[in-house]
Design a protein around this motif. Structure first.
Motif, short mmCIF file in Angstrom:
data_model
loop_
_atom_site.label_atom_id
_atom_site.label_comp_id
_atom_site.label_asym_id
_atom_site.label_seq_id
_atom_site.Cartn_x
_atom_site.Cartn_y
_atom_site.Cartn_z
N LYS A 140 0.68 -1.28 0.03
CA LYS A 140 0.04 0.13 0.06
C LYS A 140 0.82 1.28 -0.12
O LYS A 140 0.35 2.23 -0.66
CB LYS A 140 -1.02 -0.09 1.37
N ALA A 141 1.87 1.26 0.58
CA ALA A 141 2.70 2.43 0.85
C ALA A 141 3.46 2.81 -0.36
O ALA A 141 3.59 3.92 -0.72
CB ALA A 141 3.90 2.16 1.90
N ASP A 146 -4.33 -0.87 -3.69
CA ASP A 146 -5.11 0.42 -3.10
C ASP A 146 -5.48 -0.03 -1.95
O ASP A 146 -5.10 -0.87 -1.09
CB ASP A 146 -6.24 0.53 -4.09
N ALA A 147 -6.56 0.87 -1.35
CA ALA A 147 -6.78 0.92 0.19
C ALA A 147 -7.69 -0.44 0.44
O ALA A 147 -7.71 -0.92 1.59
CB ALA A 147 -7.78 2.25 0.47
N ALA A 152 -3.28 -1.93 -8.05
CA ALA A 152 -3.37 -0.69 -8.38
C ALA A 152 -1.91 -0.34 -9.32
O ALA A 152 -1.67 0.87 -9.59
CB ALA A 152 -3.50 0.21 -7.20
N PHE A 153 -1.39 -1.40 -9.80
CA PHE A 153 0.05 -1.19 -10.48
C PHE A 153 -0.16 -1.35 -12.04
O PHE A 153 0.94 -1.50 -12.74
CB PHE A 153 0.99 -2.21 -10.03
#
Length: 384
Positions: A140-141, A146-147, A152-153
């Motif tokens: 996440k960092a 994502d949250a 999310a890549f």
């Protein structure tokens, strides 16, 4: 054998397969006592010596043998429960904490390519060893997920260089998360490369010395040895057995341990080695040892165990010879723990086992247009 769950519905327990199957009838008391003694002896050798947790919540487990393939099994507060799988969705019982509720995907056992060119951004990490929370926080960092823990890549490639199993207490959470991420990455045009490490191989062969005490309870309640929870007739086990042990992406070669000079002497190639690993993951250690090639691949000098880069065993010309053999500029390995992502031999060898297994923090390696970057635990990025 019928059992009544804490919620009041009955269900069928999986068939006994090992010493965890204990007689419950009083007339079998003598047999039961003997089996308890055998279990105690086995536990000393097979499991960690940590105190047993007072209550265990674990799962899901999906067995593909006849009669179980449409059922998900769960351990809820040390009680065995089951739910039916509808539309490939695994739905946990109400009192089973925050265990994963993944959706099965039909292409999970598909064997993917082991060589990629023209890939864009890449992220790599290693040796998670059941430390789910550390892994999630790190990903996440750096906005890899994502949250909501979703990919999310974009069209990037993520490489996990082995050792998801053993030591930590959330191995199953790690595996189901990566199972789901594998599908999400492909849908987005990216890839998750989940490489086999030595601890995956150990568990598949029944070497259970390093498993967390939590899984002793799960194995007992499911009436299976721990390795049988991930054999080829399980959803996760079948998926894992489709994975590669080495992958080449652009000018980078990834594996768990390392490439020794013996690989070059044997004139091996990546695809043949990956196929041999897949074919023999379940072979007994003594059988592997009797075959010269398999003995090399699976043990000390092979790509899942080799530690020569960290023992001053090789000079830089030796490293150059290995790189030239594969036509790459960097080899990325895990297996040998460091306190950070570390470059060796002028960054020709990059060590990415950043001790995530300790459950405190960790790092990952980011690669974009040949730029090598350490991704720190709280999101900072530092050139390698």
């Amino acid at each position: 054998m019928r059992m009544l769950s804490r919620r009041g519905f009955s269900h069928t327990k999986p068939q006994p397969q090992d010493v965890y199957s204990l007689a419950s009838n009083k007339k079998h008391a003598t047999t039961q006592a003997a089996l308890f003694s055998l279990l105690s002896l086995f536990s000393v050798a097979a499991f960690s010596t940590e105190p047993a947790p007072s209550s265990v919540t674990d799962g899901p487990y999906v067995f593909l043998d006849q009669g179980h393939e449409n059922t998900a099994y769960w351990i809820c507060q040390s009680q065995l429960k089951q739910t039916q799988i509808a539309a490939n969705q695994l739905a946990r019982p109400a009192d089973c904490g925050n265990l994963p509720q993944p959706k099965r995907h039909t292409d999970a056992p598909k064997v993917e390519a082991d060589t990629y060119t023209h890939a864009g951004k890449i992220v790599a990490l290693s040796d998670v060893h059941g430390q789910f929370d550390v892994m999630i926080n790190l990903l996440k960092a750096h906005k890899i997920i994502d949250a909501n823990n979703r990919w999310a890549f974009g069209d990037g490639h993520m490489v996990m260089t082995g050792d998801m199993f053993d030591r930590g207490h959330q191995v199953n959470e790690v595996l189901w998360f990566l199972y789901t991420l594998d599908k999400e990455a492909q849908t987005a045009g990216g890839r998750l490369h989940l490489l086999m490490g030595n601890h995956e191989q150990m568990v598949f062969r029944g070497d259970l010395r390093y498993i967390n005490e939590r899984y002793k309870t799960s194995a007992e309640l499911l009436n299976r040895r721990y390795d049988a929870l991930y054999n080829k007739d399980t959803e996760i086990g079948r998926w894992l057995r489709s994975k590669n042990t080495l992958v080449k992406i652009n000018n980078l070669l990834f594996m768990h341990g390392g490439i020794s000079p013996e690989w070059i002497e044997r004139k091996l190639n990546i695809s043949d080695a990956n196929q041999l690993f897949r074919q023999h993951l379940d072979d007994k250690k003594e059988d592997l040892k009797q075959n010269d090639l398999l003995n090399f691949l699976f043990f000390t000098n092979g790509p899942t165990w080799y530690r020569g880069y960290f023992k001053d065993a090789l000079a830089e010309p030796d490293i150059d010879q290995i790189l030239n053999y594969f036509k790459v500029d960097h080899i990325i390995v895990g297996h040998t723990s460091q306190d950070r992502v570390l470059g060796l031999y002028h960054n020709k060898i990059i060590a990415i086992d950043s001790s995530i297994k300790d459950g405190k923090s960790g790092e990952l390696l980011l690669i974009d247009d040949d730029k090598l970057t350490r991704g720190l635990y709280k999101g900072e990025q530092v050139p390698l």
